[in-house]
Design an enzyme around this catalytic site. Structure first.
Site, PDB file in Angstrom:
ATOM      1  N   SER A  67       0.799  -1.226   0.000  1.00  0.00           N
ATOM      2  CA  SER A  67       0.000   0.000   0.000  1.00  0.00           C
ATOM      3  C   SER A  67       0.837   1.286   0.000  1.00  0.00           C
ATOM      4  O   SER A  67       1.525   1.569  -0.966  1.00  0.00           O
ATOM      5  CB  SER A  67      -0.947  -0.060   1.188  1.00  0.00           C
ATOM      6  N   ASP A 282      -3.137   6.487  -2.725  1.00  0.00           N
ATOM      7  CA  ASP A 282      -1.856   5.899  -2.311  1.00  0.00           C
ATOM      8  C   ASP A 282      -1.516   4.755  -3.279  1.00  0.00           C
ATOM      9  O   ASP A 282      -2.212   4.549  -4.272  1.00  0.00           O
ATOM     10  CB  ASP A 282      -1.878   5.461  -0.837  1.00  0.00           C
ATOM     11  N   ASP A 284      -1.765   1.583  -3.581  1.00  0.00           N
ATOM     12  CA  ASP A 284      -2.690   0.533  -4.013  1.00  0.00           C
ATOM     13  C   ASP A 284      -4.126   1.043  -4.074  1.00  0.00           C
ATOM     14  O   ASP A 284      -5.076   0.260  -4.116  1.00  0.00           O
ATOM     15  CB  ASP A 284      -2.599  -0.702  -3.108  1.00  0.00           C
ATOM     16  N   ALA A 378      -8.103   9.786   9.254  1.00  0.00           N
ATOM     17  CA  ALA A 378      -7.679  11.093   8.738  1.00  0.00           C
ATOM     18  C   ALA A 378      -6.793  10.930   7.502  1.00  0.00           C
ATOM     19  O   ALA A 378      -6.762  11.799   6.621  1.00  0.00           O
ATOM     20  CB  ALA A 378      -6.941  11.853   9.838  1.00  0.00           C
ATOM     21  N   ASN A 379      -6.108   9.793   7.389  1.00  0.00           N
ATOM     22  CA  ASN A 379      -5.219   9.570   6.241  1.00  0.00           C
ATOM     23  C   ASN A 379      -5.972   9.287   4.940  1.00  0.00           C
ATOM     24  O   ASN A 379      -5.351   9.055   3.897  1.00  0.00           O
ATOM     25  CB  ASN A 379      -4.223   8.446   6.548  1.00  0.00           C
ATOM     26  N   ARG A 502       2.349   6.098  19.209  1.00  0.00           N
ATOM     27  CA  ARG A 502       1.974   4.689  19.054  1.00  0.00           C
ATOM     28  C   ARG A 502       2.914   4.004  18.049  1.00  0.00           C
ATOM     29  O   ARG A 502       3.432   4.666  17.136  1.00  0.00           O
ATOM     30  CB  ARG A 502       0.504   4.544  18.607  1.00  0.00           C
ATOM     31  N   PRO A 503       3.123   2.704  18.237  1.00  0.00           N
ATOM     32  CA  PRO A 503       3.970   2.002  17.268  1.00  0.00           C
ATOM     33  C   PRO A 503       3.195   1.776  15.982  1.00  0.00           C
ATOM     34  O   PRO A 503       2.004   1.455  16.036  1.00  0.00           O
ATOM     35  CB  PRO A 503       4.267   0.664  17.956  1.00  0.00           C
TER      36      PRO A 503
HETATM   37  C1  G16 Z   1      -2.822   0.794   6.556  1.00  0.00           C
HETATM   38  C2  G16 Z   1      -4.138   0.526   7.225  1.00  0.00           C
HETATM   39  C3  G16 Z   1      -4.709   1.812   7.756  1.00  0.00           C
HETATM   40  C4  G16 Z   1      -3.708   2.467   8.698  1.00  0.00           C
HETATM   41  C5  G16 Z   1      -2.356   2.629   8.010  1.00  0.00           C
HETATM   42  C6  G16 Z   1      -1.266   3.098   8.942  1.00  0.00           C
HETATM   43  O1  G16 Z   1      -3.020   1.657   5.464  1.00  0.00           O
HETATM   44  O2  G16 Z   1      -5.012  -0.065   6.290  1.00  0.00           O
HETATM   45  O3  G16 Z   1      -5.918   1.539   8.405  1.00  0.00           O
HETATM   46  O4  G16 Z   1      -4.137   3.718   9.099  1.00  0.00           O
HETATM   47  O5  G16 Z   1      -1.939   1.391   7.483  1.00  0.00           O
HETATM   48  O6  G16 Z   1      -1.120   2.171   9.986  1.00  0.00           O
HETATM   49  P1  G16 Z   1       0.060   2.264  11.017  1.00  0.00           P
HETATM   50  O7  G16 Z   1       0.044   3.641  11.576  1.00  0.00           O
HETATM   51  O8  G16 Z   1      -0.231   1.181  12.021  1.00  0.00           O
HETATM   52  O9  G16 Z   1       1.346   2.035  10.253  1.00  0.00           O
HETATM   53  P2  G16 Z   1      -2.496   1.278   4.019  1.00  0.00           P
HETATM   54  O10 G16 Z   1      -3.020   2.344   3.140  1.00  0.00           O
HETATM   55  O11 G16 Z   1      -0.996   1.233   4.113  1.00  0.00           O
HETATM   56  O12 G16 Z   1      -3.099  -0.071   3.760  1.00  0.00           O
END
Ligand code: G16
Length: 548
Positions: A67, A282, A284, A378-379, A502-503
């Site tokens: 992604s 993004d 994907d 929010a992303n 957060r991690p």
């Molecule tokens: C993925 C998840 C999202 C999440 C993002 C960031 O997005 O599908 O729900 O907000 O990762 O996650 P983290 O902060 O745990 O790294 P994507 O677009 O990469 O599939």
């Protein structure tokens, strides 16, 4: 019938686990350096087979993608029968399986799952799979196909498509010829379903100006062009930028939704002209953000919170016009939601809102509890769900006036326009376009609803991100000890300050979010917290220090 141990071992020996790596099924499946993932993807093929058998032969999806991550990363995730993310109770099996040291252990883990889940091995497993444009994709796809062969799966290869398209195909395949039939499980079926719903909703309105789409040099580029061909109308007047999926090193680099959101500036290859309209996918195409420049050339971002409030308002008004008063629209957000968006939803829209942990899988489950649940991170990752009770209430309504008839028809058409299986940049884009066209709004008009508090998202690389443990929807650190006290004391120094650590579940890093009343305060808070994380929790590389 029992597992074919000889066949499984023969394939498994081709894909040994790298001894030095520990894999975890995280926010969105497994994500790490693509080259290290061969054994994990192979094993996910077998897990998908068992999952399918545990669901009486329903189709399970496997998507190979990382992604928004950098190009050298890759990942894999499983998709459940209705196109939703894998049931969480199976994530543990995935992690155990990925970390089995030998082929013998792999067989043991498979046997354990068969026993625990009482799986009937006589059922023919069915799996649909696809990948994005990453260079490690073909190698991982071959490993996946070995995993599917090891358990004699009836497999459908969807090639290179967006992640949400695969989720859609899975749902379509599992609902074919039923009263819940979702559509035709092909790219053409996807484009026809969403394209036709869009045209139904906008026909007769004024056509919009061109929309410039930054496709992050990913799979969204060819796919959105196919969607545009299918729609073939001035209502969908687009120009795609950052569409190079062939040149190595370009995917998500200086472009795409994650870059735009994190840096709060336009992507490379796009020069903003006041009055024009822009959005970014993004890598994907499961996330989308809009943005524009005002007459002074200042950049304005319309992120997932803005999309969520636009959509929730539109749905709330339609429900009210349709006269289905006991049909409740609700909103699900995460801790990353801008504080002013949450106040706007609660105080101005007067809609219920709840917080979930980061990861669309968590938001999705909360949204299912609402009649019409609007969920967006929010992303820019999110969608809308109509639960069975909402569908029943819509079916039962007997509209008496032309306005009611129109509102009910629109609600049905919106349900056809929305990919309910998962957040989908292309379907979300058509939804936003529909609302803007129907309201006759420009992007600045949409942006007027509320003003974002200045916010900043930073990434800190540390020696061991697994020491970070959180609670309270990931807003409070429980470990490392005392770090939360430092964050709390920094936050109190800034009016309207809020920050959390957060991690990440998709990258080897820790995320720091901060917001405050002014841009300067917000940045000071964000960099102070990031500096504290770096100093007190084993920061690696360069200390975050732009403003301090
Ligand atoms: C993925 C998840 C999202 C999440 C993002 C960031 O997005 O599908 O729900 O907000 O990762 O996650 P983290 O902060 O745990 O790294 P994507 O677009 O990469 O599939």
């Amino acid at each position: 019938m029992s597992l074919n141990v000889e066949q499984i071992s023969k394939y498994s020996d081709k894909h040994p686990k790298p001894s030095s790596t520990t894999f975890t099924y995280g926010t969105a499946g497994f994500r790490t350096i693509g080259e290290t993932l061969e054994s994990t993807v192979f094993r996910c093929g077998m897990l998908a087979a068992l999952r399918s058998q545990s669901k009486q032969g329903k189709v399970i999806g496997v998507m190979v993608t990382a992604s928004h991550n950098r190009e050298e990363d890759n990942g894999v995730k499983l998709v459940d029968p209705m196109g939703e993310m894998l049931q969480q109770s199976w994530e543990g099996y995935c992690t155990t399986m990925a970390n089995a040291a030998t082929s013998e252990e792999v067989v043991e883990v498979l046997a354990h799952i068969v026993q625990e889940e009482r799986i009937d091995l006589t059922i023919k497993p069915r799996v649909a799979y696809a990948r994005d444009t990453r260079p490690s994709g073909p190698l991982l796809q071959a490993a996946l196909e070995d995993g599917l062969s090891a358990l004699d799966v009836d497999a459908s290869n969807y090639g290179v498509v967006t992640t949400p398209q695969l989720h859609y195909f899975v749902r379509c395949m599992n609902t074919e010829n039923s009263s819940a039939a979702y559509g035709e499980p092909t790219e053409a079926g996807y484009n026809a379903k969403y394209g036709q719903a869009f045209l139904r909703l906008v026909s007769g309105k004024q056509t919009p100006t061109k929309l410039y789409i930054d496709a992050a040099n990913g799979v969204g580029a060819p796919q959105v062009l196919k969607l545009a061909d299918a729609i073939n109308s001035p209502y969908f007047n687009i120009e795609v930028r950052n569409s190079d999926t062939q040149t190595l090193g370009k995917l998500n680099v200086d472009c795409g939704a994650d870059h735009v959101k994190s840096n709060q500036r336009p992507p490379a290859g796009v020069t903003l002209v006041p009055g024009s309209r822009y959005c970014s996918f993004d890598g994907d195409a499961d996330r989308i953000l809009y943005y524009y420049a005002d007459e002074h050339g200042t950049f304005h971002l319309l992120d997932g919170d803005k999309i969520s409030t636009l959509v929730a308002t539109y749905l709330r008004d339609l429900v009210s016009t349709a006269g289905v008063d006991d049909l409740q629209v609700g909103v699900v957000q995460t801790a990353y939601a801008n504080g002013n968006s949450t106040s706007y939803i609660k105080d101005t829209l007067k809609l219920p809102t709840v917080f979930a942990k980061t990861g669309v899988k968590h938001l999705h489950h909360e949204a299912e509890k609402m009649n019409i649940g609007v969920y967006f991170e929010a992303n820019g990752h999110g969608t809308v769900l109509f639960n069975p009770s909402a569908v029943a209430k819509l079916r039962a309504v007997e509209p008496a006036t032309p306005a009611q008839v129109d509102a009910v028809e629109r609600l049905w058409a919106l349900r056809d326009l929305i990919n309910e299986s998962v957040g989908d940049a292309m379907s979300d884009m058509l939804l936003v376009e529909t609302i803007l066209i129907c309201k006759g709004w420009t992007l600045p008009q949409w942006d007027e609803a509320y003003t974002d508090l200045p916010s900043r998202l930073l990434k800190v690389v540390v020696n061991d991100s697994t020491i970070f443990k959180t609670t309270n929807a990931e807003q409070t650190l429980m470990s490392p000890p005392l770090l939360q006290d430092v964050v709390d004391s920094l936050v109190t120094k800034f009016p309207r300050g809020r920050a959390f650590v957060r991690p990440s579940g998709t990258e080897d890093a820790v995320r720091v979010y901060a917001e405050a009343a002014t841009r300067r305060d917000c940045d000071q808070l964000a960099y102070s917290v990031a500096g504290a994380v770096f100093d007190k929790a084993g920061g690696r590389g360069e200390r975050p220090s732009e403003f301090i």
